[in-house]
Design a protein around this motif. Sequence first.
Motif, short mmCIF file in Angstrom:
data_model
loop_
_atom_site.label_atom_id
_atom_site.label_comp_id
_atom_site.label_asym_id
_atom_site.label_seq_id
_atom_site.Cartn_x
_atom_site.Cartn_y
_atom_site.Cartn_z
N ILE A 113 0.60 -0.98 -0.04
CA ILE A 113 -0.36 -0.05 0.07
C ILE A 113 0.82 1.17 -0.07
O ILE A 113 1.99 1.44 1.02
CB ILE A 113 -1.25 0.15 0.85
N LEU A 114 0.59 2.34 -1.01
CA LEU A 114 0.93 2.89 -1.11
C LEU A 114 0.49 5.03 -1.23
O LEU A 114 -0.05 5.09 -1.36
CB LEU A 114 2.34 3.29 -2.59
N ALA A 115 1.13 6.00 -0.15
CA ALA A 115 0.82 6.82 -0.19
C ALA A 115 1.61 7.74 -0.79
O ALA A 115 2.62 7.99 0.45
CB ALA A 115 -0.11 7.14 1.53
N PRO A 116 1.54 8.16 -2.27
CA PRO A 116 2.82 9.28 -2.50
C PRO A 116 2.70 10.86 -1.71
O PRO A 116 2.10 11.19 -0.48
CB PRO A 116 1.53 9.85 -3.68
N GLY A 117 4.07 10.69 -1.20
CA GLY A 117 4.82 12.09 -0.72
C GLY A 117 4.65 13.21 -1.30
O GLY A 117 3.90 13.70 -2.50
#
Length: 411
Positions: free
Chosen positions: A87-91
């Motif tokens: 799971i990726l949450a772009p910064g």
Amino acid sequence: SVRFLQFSDLHLDSRLSSSRLCLPATKRSIRQRETLRFLDSLPELVREHRVQVVLCPGDLWDEESVSLETVTHLFDAFEKLAPVPVILAPGNHDFYHDCSYYEPGYYERKTGRRHPSNVRVFTSPVVESLRIPELPHVDFYGCCFEHNVPQTERILAGLQRLNRPENLNVLLLHGSLDDRLAVQRSGKDLTNPFSREELLASPFDYVALGHYHRYITIAGSDGCVRGAYGGIPLARGLDETDEHYVLVGEIRKGGVPSTEFKEISVDPRRIWRITVALDRSITNSRATFERIAAEFRRQGVGKDDMVFIELEGLVHPDTEAFFFDSQDFESLCFHAVVDQSKLEPDYDLASILADEASSKQVVGQFVRQMKEEIESAKDDAQKQILRAALLYGLDALNGKPIRRRYVDSKH
């Protein structure tokens, strides 16, 4: 419960050229390859720790410099973790936009392939929920950055209601813990700020944090970890001399018990910032190097490490600069850079003032006037400026090269 592995802030393809470590191109290339080798180690880490989900809260790459080769290496590494979801949450550095590699259509057009089926990306700037069929008892929450700009909204303050509070609830957040010590040590602008109190009062069982490049945990009164930054997995600069890890743990209702929370070091190198004190007796480069080597041994610097060495002290006024060859340090460490900006000439001001002949010359009159100015200065900041001016003047009057001097940043 659910077992997780967490990392963020890889900053893949970061140029590494702006750091005060001054890595040459060959060593920058080595460091970049080491980061890619970390990605290749993920399957073994996932198997060894029986990981059920991988959490990545932002800044996996640097948007302005990342290459197609590097991004596809990253997604190929994630695909090898299947069926474990990633799971990726772009910064703010790998922000989501129409031409981002996080955008499925753009990625397919560029590569001819789709994102791996086990990869999920938060694509809304507003916090949204995500459910994964393999983990029906867990709800994941997160959002993305759409630009590399600070965001001032206190995001945790507005997240008090969850869709299924009886489930495990996990948030991926790329943001800034805003207590003074954390901000000071991170050296970063506040973005998506939150406090310890806000995190502990939030309804999430665990918050996977990204943005700060050092290891920080936030625990409740029962000792359970409610949120954590792993820090940058492989350090790049002088603001990353602290501990940094990949995190593994088991989330239960109310947090991650300390007995189920592990920090795993994956960095083959450590960054040191070492101060070496010199005095008037050290008058040549070889003696200075031997003093540095002794300090390396005392502090435990390893052959794989990178070291920023600050020389400080008062040295003989006829000593202009010390010279070192990179080969001098090859037997001691991977890379070293020496900063001499804090060294100052040991001018004997008392002797200048006591010398009757000197007092009638420009040098004596200059020292006397500057001494009076320093003694009447209104504060320490002004005294620091005047002391630097005194040394600049003495260098000029003695025919020495004029160099920029260290100035305390708070002044």
